[in-house]
Scaffold this motif. Structure first.
Motif, short mmCIF file in Angstrom:
data_model
loop_
_atom_site.label_atom_id
_atom_site.label_comp_id
_atom_site.label_asym_id
_atom_site.label_seq_id
_atom_site.Cartn_x
_atom_site.Cartn_y
_atom_site.Cartn_z
N GLN A 203 6.23 1.58 1.46
CA GLN A 203 4.79 1.33 1.44
C GLN A 203 4.19 1.68 0.08
O GLN A 203 3.22 1.07 -0.36
CB GLN A 203 4.10 2.17 2.51
CG GLN A 203 4.23 1.59 3.91
CD GLN A 203 3.38 2.40 4.87
OE1 GLN A 203 3.48 3.63 4.89
NE2 GLN A 203 2.58 1.71 5.63
N PRO A 218 -7.57 2.25 -4.19
CA PRO A 218 -8.36 2.94 -3.19
C PRO A 218 -7.73 4.30 -2.87
O PRO A 218 -6.55 4.54 -3.15
CB PRO A 218 -8.31 2.01 -1.97
CG PRO A 218 -7.12 1.15 -2.19
CD PRO A 218 -6.88 1.07 -3.65
N THR A 219 -8.53 5.16 -2.23
CA THR A 219 -8.09 6.54 -2.00
C THR A 219 -6.79 6.61 -1.21
O THR A 219 -5.92 7.43 -1.53
CB THR A 219 -9.20 7.29 -1.21
OG1 THR A 219 -10.44 6.96 -1.82
CG2 THR A 219 -9.00 8.79 -1.28
N ASP A 220 -6.64 5.76 -0.19
CA ASP A 220 -5.42 5.87 0.62
C ASP A 220 -4.17 5.53 -0.19
O ASP A 220 -3.11 6.10 0.03
CB ASP A 220 -5.51 5.03 1.90
CG ASP A 220 -6.04 3.65 1.67
OD1 ASP A 220 -6.47 3.38 0.53
OD2 ASP A 220 -6.01 2.81 2.59
N ASP A 221 -4.29 4.62 -1.13
CA ASP A 221 -3.14 4.32 -2.00
C ASP A 221 -2.83 5.50 -2.91
O ASP A 221 -1.66 5.82 -3.16
CB ASP A 221 -3.41 3.07 -2.85
CG ASP A 221 -3.15 1.79 -2.08
OD1 ASP A 221 -3.13 1.85 -0.84
OD2 ASP A 221 -2.96 0.73 -2.72
N GLU A 223 -3.42 8.58 -2.24
CA GLU A 223 -2.80 9.61 -1.40
C GLU A 223 -1.33 9.30 -1.17
O GLU A 223 -0.47 10.18 -1.18
CB GLU A 223 -3.54 9.71 -0.07
CG GLU A 223 -4.85 10.49 -0.19
CD GLU A 223 -5.70 10.38 1.06
OE1 GLU A 223 -5.24 9.76 2.05
OE2 GLU A 223 -6.84 10.89 1.04
N LEU A 224 -1.05 8.02 -0.98
CA LEU A 224 0.34 7.60 -0.79
C LEU A 224 1.20 8.00 -2.00
O LEU A 224 2.38 8.31 -1.87
CB LEU A 224 0.34 6.08 -0.62
CG LEU A 224 1.44 5.40 0.17
CD1 LEU A 224 1.55 5.99 1.56
CD2 LEU A 224 1.14 3.89 0.27
N LYS A 228 -4.57 12.06 -7.44
CA LYS A 228 -5.99 12.00 -7.11
C LYS A 228 -6.73 10.87 -7.82
O LYS A 228 -7.81 10.47 -7.41
CB LYS A 228 -6.65 13.33 -7.48
CG LYS A 228 -6.19 14.48 -6.59
CD LYS A 228 -7.11 15.67 -6.77
CE LYS A 228 -6.76 16.75 -5.76
NZ LYS A 228 -6.10 17.88 -6.34
N ARG A 516 -8.73 -4.88 -1.54
CA ARG A 516 -8.95 -3.46 -1.25
C ARG A 516 -9.42 -2.70 -2.49
O ARG A 516 -10.01 -1.64 -2.39
CB ARG A 516 -7.65 -2.81 -0.77
CG ARG A 516 -7.10 -3.36 0.50
CD ARG A 516 -5.80 -2.68 0.87
NE ARG A 516 -4.75 -2.86 -0.13
CZ ARG A 516 -4.04 -1.87 -0.65
NH1 ARG A 516 -4.28 -0.63 -0.31
NH2 ARG A 516 -3.08 -2.11 -1.52
#
Lengths: 638, 83
Positions: A203, A218-221, A223-224, A228, A516
């Motif tokens: 992923q 984006p933030t979730d990417d 985090e992945l 930061k 996104r």
């Protein structure tokens, strides 16, 4: 075999001179060993030095337009065959972000060529090998066995390693924890190493490439990837570049053609910034930088280039004009594939252009390589139209004796063409560049060409402002494109329009990346309107990259912008390609590479033409729709 | 003339490209003030394949246009590159 018919029946003229830059995926026109051999050898030596000593090299090639600078780069690419990694860097157009520019095109170029995966996975494979050796030494059998499940030794197996390693998504985290104090990870920037090791998670893999090319994730990417923020600042872009150069299993070659375009657009300061950035890279990363510049421009530029840079650049002697023998060899090299294909044997390789004819041409006008080809192509074109090939024996030169079977030709200057011919020739050039954009792997995807699309739109709008050109009934009076701050995202450009209803300022940006990722750029557009810097805001996207339901927050902002007279404007793929093609045409005109009717079209002439070109005018009109009351296609409403 | 070209290139670190006006100024310092003779010499050196004369791509932007060599069909020859 009837030699004449070989030339008459050929679908394309053997001497047509394609612009090598347009087709990086196709073989360039034939090379001639004896022409510019010194340049090829100097560049090859520089690349070898990077490979053997891991020491940076910088080489500058100068020459008149049409002397073969771009041709040399095309062959440098074609000859790579895995011995080095070649990336083309377009002219810098934002003096505030040279490293971001370099990093973006290095990552995109390597990615489009399918080389980035190998660089990343081979590095991780070496990290795994180091961790395994360390675990073995310390008797850590669990770690050793876990790595043994995935590792396949040897660089050729880096993609086999990928397949196995991705069965164990968390392996990367382990490798980072255990490997960060070991080479090669200890030699790489810490953040790059952390991101790289996330690649074992399927992923995360696409997000890594997006992070490297400075997309606003984006933030979730993020985090992945365990980080930061994205590669927003120049310092981080520099680290990405340095890391890729350090990781690359073969020397990384950065090719910067048309330095004069940067000078023309950004002036002295832009050139200084570019060279300062290149010097920093030169000092800290094992890269080979190959620069190409017109002779006259370099004579003027070198006064502005930092002395430290001038001292480190290997400035090669200017490309020399072809001798008669070289010119004949060049013409022969273009004809040879046609003779071979027809199994024909001409009386001499450059037939129907005799060595005497070519010698006369060279003595008369001391042409560049391009001029030799254009002169011969003009004559061959006449013959093909007349349906009859005539051997050309000799040109009347200033001193040479007339040969008994001489065909005295008019001076090699084309007659002045009509406006219609001029426009048709420029349209053909624009079509050629647009086709090149569509076919190039590194520009074939909307997200890879979004920067060029932005530059195209802003350059065309700037041209419209300068020429007081009307777009959809309003006048573009100013275009302000703030420079990218050193450690922050680039603010939107502001376009000022004046019409019967008064003046309107539109904040504008281009984003054709994943839907996104559009949120941040839309936020900045909204902020520009909120802060009173603009009356409305427009985000330009390619229609192949719609803001779908997955981009809920982006759609909300787009709706809010629409209520204030702006929103998302979609450009279809063909229009985007033509806009980017126009930008490449303007760059080529700046580099004196657009020849029409036997003379070079200036940048202003090309600009004036494209602004009058119907397709471009329509595209610009749709972009400015909020101010000129044209319907715009909003994502929410289709 | 050739010696002056080599000297200028080395002294001013011109990277192999010597502007013709700079050469004319240098030759004047050395007592050669006949511009026509210098032009003839440069063209002779080019015919002998010892130098290339390069045209200015933007003739309107050069510092001293009159010191160049205007040649129909070739443009304003303004730079010398040794071969």
């Amino acid at each position: 075999v009837d030699l004449a018919h070989v030339l008459l029946d050929a679908a394309k003229s053997p001497l047509a001179d394609p612009v090598a830059r347009l087709d990086p995926d196709r073989p360039p026109p034939p090379d001639v060993a004896e022409v510019h051999a010194g340049v090829r050898s100097a560049i090859a030596t520089a690349i070898d030095a990077v490979a053997s000593d891991r020491r940076a090299q910088m080489v500058l090639v100068t020459g008149e337009p049409g002397m073969g600078k771009t041709h040399q780069l095309a062959w440098l690419r074609a000859r790579a065959e895995g011995r080095y990694l070649c990336t083309d860097i377009p002219p810098l157009k934002d003096a505030g972000a040279p490293f971001t520019h370099l990093a973006r095109y290095v990552v995109q170029g390597l990615s489009a060529a399918g080389q980035l995966d190998r660089v990343l996975w081979d590095t991780l494979r070496r990290v795994a090998a180091a961790v395994r050796a360390d675990a073995d030494e310390h008797g850590d059998d669990d770690v050793r066995d876990r790595i043994d499940e995935a590792i396949v030794q040897g660089a050729p197996f880096s993609l086999a390693f990928r397949t196995l390693a991705q069965h164990d998504a968390d392996l990367g985290r382990l490798l980072y924890q255990r490997g960060r104090r070991l080479a090669p990870l200890s030699t790489l920037p810490a953040e790059f190493g952390r991101v790289l090791c996330r690649i074992t998670d399927r992923q995360a893999e696409p997000a890594i490439v997006d992070w490297l090319r400075a997309a606003e994730l984006p933030t979730d990417d993020l985090e992945l990837l365990g980080i930061k923020s994205g590669v927003e600042g120049e310092d981080r872009a520099f680290e990405v570049l340095r890391a890729i150069a350090l990781c690359a299993p073969a020397p990384l070659v950065l090719c910067l053609d048309q330095l004069e375009s940067t000078a023309g657009l950004l002036g002295t300061e832009g050139v200084m910034r570019l060279f300062t950035a290149l010097m920093e890279l030169y000092q800290q990363a094992p890269v080979c930088i190959v620069l190409m510049c017109q002779t006259q421009q370099w004579v003027e530029l070198r006064h502005d280039v930092p002395l430290a840079a001038v001292e480190r650049i290997a400035v090669l002697p200017p490309l020399t004009k072809p001798t008669a023998e070289e010119a004949a060899a060049i013409v022969a090299s273009r004809l040879e594939p046609f003779w071979q294909a027809a199994a024909a044997e001409p009386p001499y390789p450059s037939w129907p252009f005799s060595p005497d004819f070519i010698a006369g041409l060279v003595a008369t006008s001391r042409p560049t390589i391009r001029q030799v080809l254009l002169e011969c192509e003009a004559r061959l074109g006449d013959m093909r139209r007349a349906g009859r090939i005539v051997e050309l024996a000799q040109v009347a030169g200033p001193s040479g004796p007339q040969h008994p079977r001489a065909t005295t030709l008019p001076t090699p200057v084309s007659p002045p063409g009509t406006d219609v011919e001029w426009e048709a020739a420029l349209r053909a050039a624009h079509d050629r560049y647009a086709r090149g954009v569509a076919e190039r792997r590194d520009l074939g995807q909307p997200k890879f060409r979004q920067e060029l699309l932005r530059e195209a739109i802003l350059d065309l709008l700037r041209g419209a402002a300068r020429f007081r050109y009307q777009v959809g009934g309003v006048t573009v009076t100013a275009v302000s494109a703030p420079r990218k701050p050193k450690n922050a995202p680039r603010p939107p450009a502001i376009v000022t329009l004046t019409g019967d209803g008064g003046t309107c300022r539109i904040a504008i940006d281009v984003h054709s990346d994943e839907a996104r990722f559009a949120y941040h750029v839309l936020e900045r557009l909204r902020a520009a309107v909120d802060a009173g810097a603009a009356d409305a805001a427009v985000l330009v996207r390619e229609s192949d990259m719609p803001l779908g339901d997955g981009a809920r927050r982006s759609l909300e902002i787009a709706s809010a912008l629409a209520e204030r007279g702006g929103g998302v404007v979609y450009v279809d793929s063909d229009s985007a390609v033509r806009l980017v093609g126009a930008e490449l045409l303007l760059d080529a005109a700046s580099a004196a590479e657009v020849l029409v009717d036997g003379r070079q079209a200036s940048r202003d002439e090309a600009l004036s033409f494209v602004l009058d070109d119907d397709g471009i005018a329509e595209s610009l009109t749709s972009l400015l729709a909020p101010a000129i009351a044209q319907p715009i296609s909003l994502a929410a409403g289709g | 003339v050739l010696v002056a070209i080599v000297d200028l290139d080395a002294r001013l670190r011109l990277g192999g490209v010597v502007p013709i006006p700079d050469l004319r100024a240098e030759l004047r310092r050395r007592g050669i003030a006949d511009d026509a003779a210098v032009t003839d010499a440069l063209e002779s050196l080019e015919r002998s394949w010892l130098i290339d004369l390069s045209a200015a791509q933007a003739p309107s932007q050069v510092a001293d246009r009159r010191a160049g060599i205007e040649r129909p069909g070739r443009g304003l020859l303004y730079y010398i590159a040794r071969r």
